[in-house]
Design a protein around this motif. Structure first.
Motif, short mmCIF file in Angstrom:
data_model
loop_
_atom_site.label_atom_id
_atom_site.label_comp_id
_atom_site.label_asym_id
_atom_site.label_seq_id
_atom_site.Cartn_x
_atom_site.Cartn_y
_atom_site.Cartn_z
N GLU A 9 16.34 37.81 26.08
CA GLU A 9 17.04 37.49 27.32
C GLU A 9 17.32 36.00 27.31
OE1 GLU A 9 17.92 39.52 29.71
OE2 GLU A 9 16.59 41.26 29.68
N LYS A 10 18.45 35.59 27.90
CA LYS A 10 18.76 34.17 27.89
C LYS A 10 19.32 33.70 29.22
CE LYS A 10 23.20 34.94 25.45
NZ LYS A 10 23.02 36.37 25.20
N VAL A 11 18.95 32.47 29.55
CA VAL A 11 19.54 31.75 30.67
C VAL A 11 20.43 30.69 30.04
CG1 VAL A 11 19.09 30.34 32.70
CG2 VAL A 11 17.46 32.14 32.05
N THR A 12 21.70 30.65 30.43
CA THR A 12 22.63 29.77 29.73
C THR A 12 23.08 28.60 30.60
OG1 THR A 12 24.51 31.15 30.37
CG2 THR A 12 23.47 31.63 28.25
N VAL A 13 23.38 27.50 29.93
CA VAL A 13 23.95 26.32 30.57
C VAL A 13 25.16 25.90 29.74
CG1 VAL A 13 21.72 25.59 31.49
CG2 VAL A 13 22.49 24.69 29.28
N LEU A 57 19.02 26.50 37.47
CA LEU A 57 18.36 27.04 36.29
C LEU A 57 16.98 27.57 36.64
CD1 LEU A 57 18.36 27.32 33.15
CD2 LEU A 57 17.46 24.99 33.06
N GLY A 58 16.26 26.80 37.47
CA GLY A 58 14.94 27.24 37.90
C GLY A 58 14.99 28.57 38.64
N GLN A 59 16.01 28.76 39.47
CA GLN A 59 16.14 30.02 40.21
C GLN A 59 16.36 31.20 39.26
OE1 GLN A 59 19.31 29.17 42.99
NE2 GLN A 59 18.12 27.58 44.00
N GLU A 60 17.14 30.97 38.21
CA GLU A 60 17.36 32.02 37.21
C GLU A 60 16.07 32.35 36.48
OE1 GLU A 60 20.19 33.94 36.03
OE2 GLU A 60 20.63 33.43 38.11
N LEU A 116 14.76 32.79 26.62
CA LEU A 116 15.11 31.44 26.20
C LEU A 116 16.18 30.85 27.12
CD1 LEU A 116 18.13 31.63 24.68
CD2 LEU A 116 16.76 32.62 22.86
N VAL A 117 16.33 29.54 27.05
CA VAL A 117 17.42 28.84 27.72
C VAL A 117 18.24 28.16 26.64
CG1 VAL A 117 15.93 26.81 28.12
CG2 VAL A 117 18.03 27.08 29.43
N ALA A 118 19.56 28.25 26.75
CA ALA A 118 20.40 27.72 25.68
C ALA A 118 21.78 27.35 26.20
CB ALA A 118 20.54 28.75 24.56
N ALA A 128 19.54 21.70 23.25
CA ALA A 128 20.48 22.83 23.24
C ALA A 128 19.78 24.18 23.36
CB ALA A 128 21.30 22.81 21.94
N LEU A 129 18.50 24.23 23.03
CA LEU A 129 17.77 25.50 22.95
C LEU A 129 16.32 25.27 23.34
CD1 LEU A 129 17.64 28.52 21.94
CD2 LEU A 129 17.08 27.56 19.68
N GLY A 130 15.80 26.15 24.19
CA GLY A 130 14.38 26.08 24.55
C GLY A 130 13.81 27.46 24.76
N PHE A 131 12.56 27.65 24.37
CA PHE A 131 11.86 28.92 24.59
C PHE A 131 11.05 28.81 25.87
CE2 PHE A 131 11.65 28.83 19.71
CZ PHE A 131 12.93 29.34 19.61
N ILE A 132 11.16 29.81 26.74
CA ILE A 132 10.45 29.80 28.02
C ILE A 132 9.20 30.68 27.94
CG2 ILE A 132 10.62 30.36 30.47
CD1 ILE A 132 13.66 29.74 30.19
N LYS A 133 9.36 31.87 27.42
CA LYS A 133 8.24 32.76 27.13
C LYS A 133 8.75 33.77 26.11
CE LYS A 133 8.99 36.13 30.90
NZ LYS A 133 8.33 36.83 32.02
N GLU A 134 7.87 34.60 25.61
CA GLU A 134 8.28 35.60 24.62
C GLU A 134 9.44 36.43 25.16
OE1 GLU A 134 8.36 37.36 21.01
OE2 GLU A 134 6.78 35.91 21.53
N GLY A 135 10.55 36.44 24.44
CA GLY A 135 11.71 37.24 24.84
C GLY A 135 12.65 36.57 25.80
#
Length: 344
Positions: free
Chosen positions: A274-278, A307-310, A255-257, A246-253
């Motif tokens: 900042e977040k990328v959402t699904v 998601l990768g494009q975002e 996340l994907v959630a 449900a939640l993952g950190f990509i880099k500082e600041g």
């Protein structure tokens, strides 16, 4: 005076006569610190029919349940599917090694271990049987009965790379024995690596999926407190197995959630990120379960190219590996790995 075979005063993770600089390093700073050493799972599972009929398998789609409902070891009832599954893991390994990551593999289960497991066994997701927070290595306490011996093939990795390291190595308490008709499988404690996300001295853990439970989280918080860590609980939708689904950190600041999957929303300490959402359906297909190889490279499935494009909009390079068979079993890239060294 210690003899040649004695353990010195540095304790269980120090080896007598070994210089500190020569020791393998074990340390996980965060979910996106550069990945340097990792354990990559084998592809070995026999899911019992009793588990397939349980409500706790609701995190699998109806299609996935049908595909793995043959019973017994997958290599026996679906050899082509088994070969494709192993191929996915090898393709992933090639990406890891191309990026300079040292990869360790657990051994396969022995016939004796399979027999002792009874109705089903597992050796397919290295994330859950143990986890690493800082230089604390913790053997987990898994809820599903067919997965409770999953740590055994990993013990050789522990002996070779954890015992000689300057670290702490402990096991969570054994779960209590539940009544045969208890669908919760008892009070635990249950604590699984897929529920544990590390961000510096803060650790996020979920307690509402069919895996870790409040008693497991209470034990973890008590264990980590003397090392300066705080543990924050996160509540999940019932269709989500682990927090990293449900939640993952990509880099500082960043996340994907899936905000639908987080019953109380994004944790307060992460709301400025900042977040990328699904959506919830994408989360159950493991969209959030990609793996950062560092703050500038992220691995996901081509199924989630949107998601990768975002993610690429934030200056992160995205690598794609087809993990469709792995995902049908309830896990993806993060589930398939457990870092021993993630450090800037």
């Amino acid at each position: 005076m210690a003899g040649p075979g004695d353990i010195d005063a540095k304790g269980a993770c120090g080896a007598a006569g070994t210089k500190r600089s020569a020791m393998p390093e074990v340390y996980v700073e965060s979910e996106f610190a550069p990945l340097r050493t990792v354990v990559l799972a084998q592809s070995e599972v026999s899911i019992p029919a009793s588990a397939m009929s349980s409500d706790d398998m609701r995190f699998l789609s109806a299609e996935s349940r049908k595909e793995i409902a043959g019973g017994g070891d997958m290599k026996d009832f679906a050899p082509e599917r088994q070969a494709r599954w192993a191929g996915e893991r090898e393709a992933f390994r090639a990406v890891l090694e191309r990026h300079g990551v040292q990869v360790h593999r657990p051994r396969l289960l022995t016939p004796e271990e399979k027999a002792a497991a009874g109705d089903g066994y597992a050796n397919f997701f290295a994330r859950d049987p143990f986890f690493t927070v800082g230089n604390q290595v913790v053997e987990a306490s898994i809820r599903f009965l067919h997965r409770r011996r999953e740590v055994l093939p990993l013990r050789e990795v522990m002996r070779d790379h954890v015992y000689p390291s300057d670290c702490t190595y402990v096991a969570a308490p054994m779960p209590e024995v539940a009544a045969p008709d208890d669908p919760t499988l008892g009070p635990g404690p249950f604590l699984e690596g897929g529920d544990v996300l590390v961000l510096g001295k803060k650790v996020f853990v979920d307690t509402s999926g069919p895996a870790s439970n409040p008693l497991g989280i209470q034990w973890l918080a008590k264990f980590l407190a003397p090392y300066g860590y705080t543990v924050e609980q996160v509540r999940l939708h019932e269709r989500i197995l682990h927090l990293d689904c449900a939640l993952g950190f990509i880099k500082e600041g960043l996340l994907v959630a899936s905000e639908e999957a987080l019953l109380e929303g994004i944790p307060e300490s992460l709301k400025e990120w900042e977040k990328v959402t699904v959506d919830l359906d994408q989360a159950t297909s493991l969209a959030t379960n990609g793996l950062p190889l560092g703050p500038d490279v992220y691995v996901t499935d081509p199924e989630f190219s949107f998601l990768g494009q975002e993610i690429e909009r934030f200056g992160v390079r995205v690598e794609y590996v087809d993990f469709s068979i792995t995902r049908s079993l309830g896990g993806s890239f993060r589930c398939s790995t457990q870092p021993l060294l993630r450090k800037f």
